[in-house]
Each structure stands twice: as C-alpha cells, then as structure tokens.
Design an enzyme around this catalytic site. Structure first.
Site, mmCIF file in Angstrom:
data_model
loop_
_atom_site.group_PDB
_atom_site.id
_atom_site.type_symbol
_atom_site.label_atom_id
_atom_site.label_comp_id
_atom_site.label_asym_id
_atom_site.label_seq_id
_atom_site.Cartn_x
_atom_site.Cartn_y
_atom_site.Cartn_z
ATOM 1 N N ASP A 36 0.864 -1.172 0.000
ATOM 2 C CA ASP A 36 0.000 0.000 0.000
ATOM 3 C C ASP A 36 0.903 1.226 0.000
ATOM 4 O OD1 ASP A 36 -2.233 1.547 -0.056
ATOM 5 O OD2 ASP A 36 -2.484 1.603 2.112
ATOM 6 N N SER A 37 0.354 2.312 -0.487
ATOM 7 C CA SER A 37 1.149 3.501 -0.778
ATOM 8 C C SER A 37 1.337 4.456 0.384
ATOM 9 C CB SER A 37 0.434 4.272 -1.881
ATOM 10 O OG SER A 37 -0.879 4.606 -1.435
ATOM 11 N N GLY A 38 0.534 4.282 1.434
ATOM 12 C CA GLY A 38 0.507 5.269 2.503
ATOM 13 C C GLY A 38 -0.799 6.051 2.450
ATOM 14 N N PHE A 65 -3.826 5.035 2.885
ATOM 15 C CA PHE A 65 -4.746 4.723 3.975
ATOM 16 C C PHE A 65 -4.381 5.511 5.224
ATOM 17 C CE2 PHE A 65 -6.240 2.145 7.613
ATOM 18 C CZ PHE A 65 -7.590 2.100 7.312
ATOM 19 N N ASP A 96 -2.878 7.837 -2.774
ATOM 20 C CA ASP A 96 -4.215 8.405 -2.928
ATOM 21 C C ASP A 96 -4.621 9.093 -1.631
ATOM 22 O OD1 ASP A 96 -4.478 6.074 -1.408
ATOM 23 O OD2 ASP A 96 -6.513 5.683 -2.109
ATOM 24 N N GLN A 114 -11.624 6.506 -6.277
ATOM 25 C CA GLN A 114 -12.155 7.172 -5.092
ATOM 26 C C GLN A 114 -13.487 7.824 -5.469
ATOM 27 O OE1 GLN A 114 -11.293 7.098 -1.998
ATOM 28 N NE2 GLN A 114 -9.264 6.139 -2.087
ATOM 29 N N GLY A 170 -11.389 3.642 -0.488
ATOM 30 C CA GLY A 170 -12.310 4.522 0.222
ATOM 31 C C GLY A 170 -13.638 3.886 0.547
ATOM 32 N N ASP A 188 -7.873 -7.457 0.679
ATOM 33 C CA ASP A 188 -6.938 -7.544 1.795
ATOM 34 C C ASP A 188 -7.709 -6.998 2.983
ATOM 35 O OD1 ASP A 188 -6.596 -4.552 0.967
ATOM 36 O OD2 ASP A 188 -5.732 -4.712 2.964
#
Length: 374
Positions: free
Chosen positions: A93-95, A97, A147, A190, A217, A267
């Site tokens: 994950d990109s960060g 969240f 995102d 999103q 989201g 996930d």
RNA sequence: GGGGGAAUGUCCCGAGCGGCAAAGGGGGCGGACUGUAAAUCCGCUGCGUAAGCUUCGUAGGUUCGAGUCCUACUUCCCCCA
C-alpha cells in the site's frame, strides 16, 4: 506485448470471475485474499504458515516500512521478500490509507502528504513519486498509487476534491513507475459514496491504462449496502481484462458479496487483528473465544478443518490462552482465521469455476447462520 | 504479659482524613475491530424500571449528618518481653 504480468480469467459466473495473475514471483489465484503484513510480518504468523494456507500474496506498507526500518535499508538487505523471507508476490500500500487513519498526524498538499511519525514525531514527506520510489526499494510486485482515502460519511465536496487529487497523483505515480515488466502499479478509484464521482474516477483511471484497478475509500464508515452499491457502480466502468482490487475489505460476508459482484482481490486486517483479540471466524460464523461458555468445551473450532489450529485445539484451551493473554492464543486464532479466509476463497474460486457460485454462497451463509457446529 | 497497626462496595487488592452508593486497579460478564498508531478500545460489575432502598468486622455512642470521631468486643498483623 510480452509483459510478464498477466491476468487471465478462466471462468465467470454472473459478474463473478475466477482466474490468475501470473508474474515472475508467482501466481495469484483470484479471487484472492491477501493477508496484511504491514510492518513486514503477518502478525503472529510464520511466513511458511501463511503460505501453506494458500496465500499467494501478502501486503506490506509504505508508510510503516519507510519509518522502520527504512526503505533504503530494506533495499540494502535484498528487498522485502528477502528481508521477510517471503519469496512470493508482495503488494504494497502507498501510505494513502494512513492519510485517513493518521489524519491527526498529517498535512495534505498538492505535492503530497507530510506525516508526523507516530513513533518519534519526526516529519516525513510522502509524495506520489517518493511513495513509488519506496515501493520500488522494497521491490514490491504490485504497487499502489498514492491516494487520499477519505472517511465516510463526508460531504460531496470533500469526496470530489480527494478524488481529483487522487487522480492527479495517479498520473504522477504512473510516470514515476514507468515501464516495469513483471510488476504492476494499480490506480485507486475514489469518490466517496457519490455515483457520479465514482464513475468519473474509474473512467479517468482507465484512461491511464494501468495494470489493475483498486476500489478504495470503502468500508470506512458506510453501511455495507452503500459499499456494495459503489462496487456495482464502479465495476462496469473497469475493464474486464484487468484485476479489480477492493481495498481493505473485509468480513467474510463482505468478501462473498463483493466476489459475486466481480471483485478479484481483497486484503483486510480483520482475520489477523480479530484473531489477536480473541475472535475466531469459522464455517459456523464468528466465535468469541473469550466468552465464558467455551471454558469447558472440549470441541475444536472446526473438527473438519485441515488447519491444526482449527481442528486440534479445544475451545476450552483456546479460551484459556486468550484469557491469559498468552501469545500462543493469538497465534492459534490468527492461524485459524487466515485458514478460514483462504478456505472461503478456495471455495469461491471452485464454485465460480463450476458455475455454482450462488449455491455455494447460499450454503456458506447457511453455515454462518446455523452457528455452532454439531 | 506490654505496646502499636489493620478490618471498605458480599471475588481480590485498595483510595477514603464529617456530606459517599463510596476513587483506582485486578478479576468477572459482554461488545467492537474492514488498504493495522490495535497482544487494542468500549460498556457493565450492591438491589430496584424508577422514586428509592440496603452497604464499609460486630455492638453501642457523639453529630443535622459517620466508612471517616468516641467506647467495647472479635479477628488478623507487627514490635518488645
């Protein structure tokens, strides 16, 4: 094109499909459940166990790993697969969240997110480019765009701004990622709970021609029917030839309902976290192992399970371990939960292949509703 | 034999220094957890739906009012002999 990242659908049943994502480090059978290993470990599990349960891919997290031990350090040690002893695919994950979950510790700007570390308070700037760079240092197989994940409910205005920012970041991530045969960068749809925004987001992302599309989201405060409605709205706008990943979802019921609607990847922290907190997921529904009624119950959670944690340990013993806050209790319940999740996914894949998904779902839900085994 | 200290909410520890149904813990009972700041968090835990009722070793007493002050007794602990 001779990309080594290939998604093949082998069978469909209604909107649902089953197939495989093939890439150099391995094949992901879809629909897939990806255990979450935020800090480079699926908590309370050995990687061998995670693998043996049928997991084809696990998650790692950009934010957590950049803080500790640091992306450059992981790279120096041979990448996350080598570091964590997981030679199979890893999705990171990109960060994005953490933009939501650590809302109190970050500042947003067009350029990126500035986080104040939850560990020591130090400042860290995460731009779309840096997020991709970190995911590259980790040697992640499937990388997510940065995102802005927004909590629901929210105003349409907030959802729209976050969605547009996410779109601009998707483009920057795509450029930063470039061409990497065998690896993939997924975009994230999103748009909150707003149909118009979800459709715009999906269409714009598809124009970027990415290798996979996530729906983000969701499961962030809205009721399940809203989440499912968003999936129904988005999926028709996503190409059937690319994997669809519903981020962060969910409960077994959420997963079943989403697979039915055409989602390929999931996930969720649920099986691991709930396991650590004393909750077991089984074919017979949820079992709160802490409850007094299990204190003298010699039966296992599910005698028919091929997982030792589920079939070989009495509920009384699990209850005892959980009460005592023993590490083994968390390990066994996490093991059981992940086993059940993967058992469920295998069942869904087989049912789709056999064209009997609806029957399978009905039988599965009947089991949950029936409650305790026997 | 002499001196000193302690008994608290019906599981345990424990605050309380005249206005207290009585702080905190633990334990117990239940709940939550969805791209992990989570081995975390949240309720309830004397009786009663409520007005209210009954509680702080026991029995008396002082006071408008006592878990808190006084007297006696019971049990336990410590010190000196």
């Amino acid at each position: 094109m001779s990309d080594k990242f290939v998604f093949e659908v082998s069978a469909t049943d209604g909107a649902a499909r089953t197939g495989a994502i093939r890439m150099p480090r391995g094949t992901i059978r879809t629909p897939a459940f990806m255990p979450v290993g935020t800090a480079g470990t699926v908590k309370a599990m050995y990687t061998d166990q995670v693998r043996a349960l049928g997991s084809d891919v696990i998650l790692g997290n950009t934010y957590h790993l950049m803080l500790r031990p640091g992306a450059e350090r992981v790279a120096k040690l041979g990448g996350l697969h080598e570091f964590a002893r997981w030679p199979h695919p890893i999705l990171t994950d990109s960060g994005g969240f953490q933009v939501m979950s650590l809302a109190a510790l970050r500042k947003m700007s067009e350029n990126g997110v500035t986080f104040q570390s939850h560990i020591d308070g130090s400042k860290h700037v995460l731009t779309p480019e840096r997020s991709i760079e970190i995911q590259g240092l980790l040697d992640s197989d499937i990388q997510m765009q940065l995102d802005e994940c927004v909590k629901l409910p929210c105003t349409d205005d907030i959802a729209e701004k976050a969605m547009h920012l996410s779109l601009r970041w998707a483009e920057r991530c795509r450029v930063a990622f470039g061409e990497q045969p065998g690896k993939a960068m997924f975009g994230i749809v999103q748009g909150g709970a707003v149909e118009r925004l979800r459709i715009e987001s999906a269409n714009e992302l598809v124009n970027l021609d990415l290798k996979g599309y996530a729906i983000g989201g969701l499961a962030v405060g809205e009721p399940q029917d809203v989440m499912l409605a968003m999936i129904d709205i988005v999926n028709p706008h996503l190409p059937t030839t690319k994997p669809r990943y519903l981020m962060g979802v969910g409960t077994p019921d959420d997963i079943v309902e989403s697979v039915r609607r055409g989602v390929d990847m999931f996930d969720c922290v649920m099986p691991t976290r709930a396991g650590r907190h004393g909750l077991a997921y089984t074919r017979f529904g949820r079992v709160n192992v802490r409850n007094a009624r299990h204190a003298e119950d010699p039966r296992p959670l599910d005698e028919a399970s091929s997982c030792e944690a589920s079939s070989a340990y009495s509920r009384a013993y699990l209850h005892h371990l959980v009460r005592c806050n023993e590490i083994l209790g968390m390990m066994l319940l996490t093991w059981n939960n992940l086993a059940y999740y993967q058992f469920l996914m295998a069942g869904l894949r087989a049912a789709i292949a056999a064209g009997r998904l609806e029957d399978f779902i009905a039988e599965t839900k009947e089991g949950w509703a029936r409650g305790e085994q026997g």
